[in-house]
Design a protein around this motif. Structure first.
Motif, PDB file in Angstrom:
ATOM      1  N   GLY A   1       0.801  -1.218   0.000  1.00 45.42           N
ATOM      2  CA  GLY A   1       0.000   0.000   0.000  1.00 45.42           C
ATOM      3  C   GLY A   1       0.832   1.265   0.000  1.00 45.42           C
ATOM      4  O   GLY A   1       0.346   2.339  -0.388  1.00 45.42           O
ATOM      5  N   SER A   2       2.083   1.172   0.440  1.00 47.22           N
ATOM      6  CA  SER A   2       2.971   2.344   0.473  1.00 47.22           C
ATOM      7  C   SER A   2       3.812   2.472  -0.784  1.00 47.22           C
ATOM      8  O   SER A   2       4.584   3.432  -0.904  1.00 47.22           O
ATOM      9  CB  SER A   2       3.910   2.248   1.693  1.00 47.22           C
TER      10      SER A   2
ATOM     11  N   HIS B   1      -0.600   3.252  -7.808  1.00 46.65           N
ATOM     12  CA  HIS B   1      -0.858   3.986  -6.567  1.00 46.65           C
ATOM     13  C   HIS B   1      -0.667   5.490  -6.757  1.00 46.65           C
ATOM     14  O   HIS B   1      -1.381   6.298  -6.138  1.00 46.65           O
ATOM     15  CB  HIS B   1       0.054   3.472  -5.455  1.00 46.65           C
ATOM     16  N   LEU B   2       0.303   5.886  -7.579  1.00 44.40           N
ATOM     17  CA  LEU B   2       0.490   7.314  -7.838  1.00 44.40           C
ATOM     18  C   LEU B   2      -0.711   7.912  -8.566  1.00 44.40           C
ATOM     19  O   LEU B   2      -1.062   9.080  -8.366  1.00 44.40           O
ATOM     20  CB  LEU B   2       1.755   7.533  -8.666  1.00 44.40           C
ATOM     21  N   ALA B   3      -1.347   7.127  -9.408  1.00 47.79           N
ATOM     22  CA  ALA B   3      -2.527   7.615 -10.108  1.00 47.79           C
ATOM     23  C   ALA B   3      -3.733   7.704  -9.182  1.00 47.79           C
ATOM     24  O   ALA B   3      -4.598   8.573  -9.361  1.00 47.79           O
ATOM     25  CB  ALA B   3      -2.853   6.709 -11.291  1.00 47.79           C
ATOM     26  N   GLN B   4      -3.795   6.822  -8.164  1.00 50.23           N
ATOM     27  CA  GLN B   4      -4.953   6.785  -7.273  1.00 50.23           C
ATOM     28  C   GLN B   4      -4.823   7.774  -6.113  1.00 50.23           C
ATOM     29  O   GLN B   4      -5.758   8.519  -5.824  1.00 50.23           O
ATOM     30  CB  GLN B   4      -5.154   5.358  -6.735  1.00 50.23           C
TER      31      GLN B   4
ATOM     32  N   VAL C   1       0.806   8.050  -1.019  1.00 49.10           N
ATOM     33  CA  VAL C   1       1.887   7.076  -1.201  1.00 49.10           C
ATOM     34  C   VAL C   1       3.258   7.748  -1.220  1.00 49.10           C
ATOM     35  O   VAL C   1       4.256   7.125  -0.833  1.00 49.10           O
ATOM     36  CB  VAL C   1       1.671   6.259  -2.492  1.00 49.10           C
ATOM     37  N   LEU C   2       3.334   9.007  -1.633  1.00 49.32           N
ATOM     38  CA  LEU C   2       4.621   9.695  -1.596  1.00 49.32           C
ATOM     39  C   LEU C   2       5.101   9.874  -0.159  1.00 49.32           C
ATOM     40  O   LEU C   2       6.298   9.764   0.134  1.00 49.32           O
ATOM     41  CB  LEU C   2       4.527  11.056  -2.290  1.00 49.32           C
TER      42      LEU C   2
END
Length: 285
Positions: free
Chosen positions: A105-106, A112-115, A120-121
């Protein structure tokens, strides 16, 4: 016509006195030309050189404990290090299924960058890939401590997270474009990517610009060797190119960092008024 002059407390001198002989008056300074006359008691004059001689500067003693973070001296680095210790210990001793889910998830992969890009950063920088004894974890302690002592905690955090975010986006966005163009398989969108290495490499490049030359170049050589050895090994080229970009971002920030350090240290003191409180910013005159 005879005349007489009565001296203060002395005999009378008349016309019979020898011409040219000095007349000495008791209690007055010695007359010119008389080396044997007594001089009135007076305190000795202090040497001028001793009065204006500057006080020798004290040599600063080495303080090795300043190399490590402290709660008051470097609060950002100290709190961040404590957080990394906690997440690393949990990654080593926690439930493997939970740890795996947290790391997934991290991950700062394309999906994840799109969501949730901001989430996440930040979450990806809460884990130390390789554990507490990894090279990047040890470099984090010394490099971030030295940087924070020079530019402050808020600015050090900006350098760290700015390099982490920019290098992550610069390496992940091309992957998304390559997948969309058919150059990479869809599995590249779900790679596991987390850790503090991008931020640490940015701080390495940034700190080098604030050090004297005899420390700057060895630090840059060490950082360049780490980058070059990773690129030559070709084990994870995308991450290794991210390290190279992170180091370059830190070097590119030298003018801004030197400006920040000048603001933090204040104006240079004037000659003859060294250390005057009025010359330091933030204090009343």
């Amino acid at each position: 016509m005879a005349s007489a002059v009565e001296t203060a407390g002395g005999p009378q001198l008349g016309d019979g006195a020898a011409e040219g002989a000095p007349v000495l008056l008791t209690g007055l300074p010695r007359q010119r030309g008389d080396a044997a006359a007594p001089v009135a008691d007076a305190p000795p004059a202090a040497p001028v050189a001793a009065a204006v001689a500057p006080t020798p500067a004290r040599r600063s003693r080495p303080r090795p404990w300043r190399l490590l973070p402290t709660p008051t001296g470097t609060p950002f680095t100290f709190c961040y290090a404590v957080l990394l210790v906690g997440t690393s210990l949990y990654a080593d001793h926690g439930d493997p299924s939970v740890v795996s889910a947290l790391l997934q998830g991290s991950s700062t992969d394309v999906v994840h960058l799109a969501q949730a890009p901001l989430l996440v950063l930040v979450a990806s920088a809460l884990w130390s890939a390789g554990g507490l004894l990894s090279g990047y974890a040890l470099a984090f302690l010394f490099v971030l401590t030295a940087l924070e002592r020079r530019i402050g905690g808020v600015r050090s955090a900006a350098v760290f997270f700015g390099g982490h975010a920019l290098a992550t986006l610069a390496t992940e966005l091309p992957v998304g474009f390559s997948v969309a163009a058919g150059g990479l398989p869809d599995s590249s969108l779900h790679r596991l990517d987390y850790g503090i290495s991008f931020g640490v490499m940015t701080c390495v490049g940034a700190l080098a610009g604030l050090l004297p030359a005899w420390l700057r170049w060895p630090l840059l050589v060490a950082g360049g060797y780490q980058v070059l050895s990773g690129l030559l090994a070709y084990a994870d080229p995308m991450t290794d190119w991210g390290h190279a970009l992170s180091l370059a971002l830190g070097i590119a920030a030298w003018p801004l960092l030197r400006y920040w350090r000048a603001q933090r240290s204040g104006p240079a003191p004037l000659l003859g008024d060294l250390g005057h409180p009025a010359l330091r910013p933030g204090r009343a005159v």
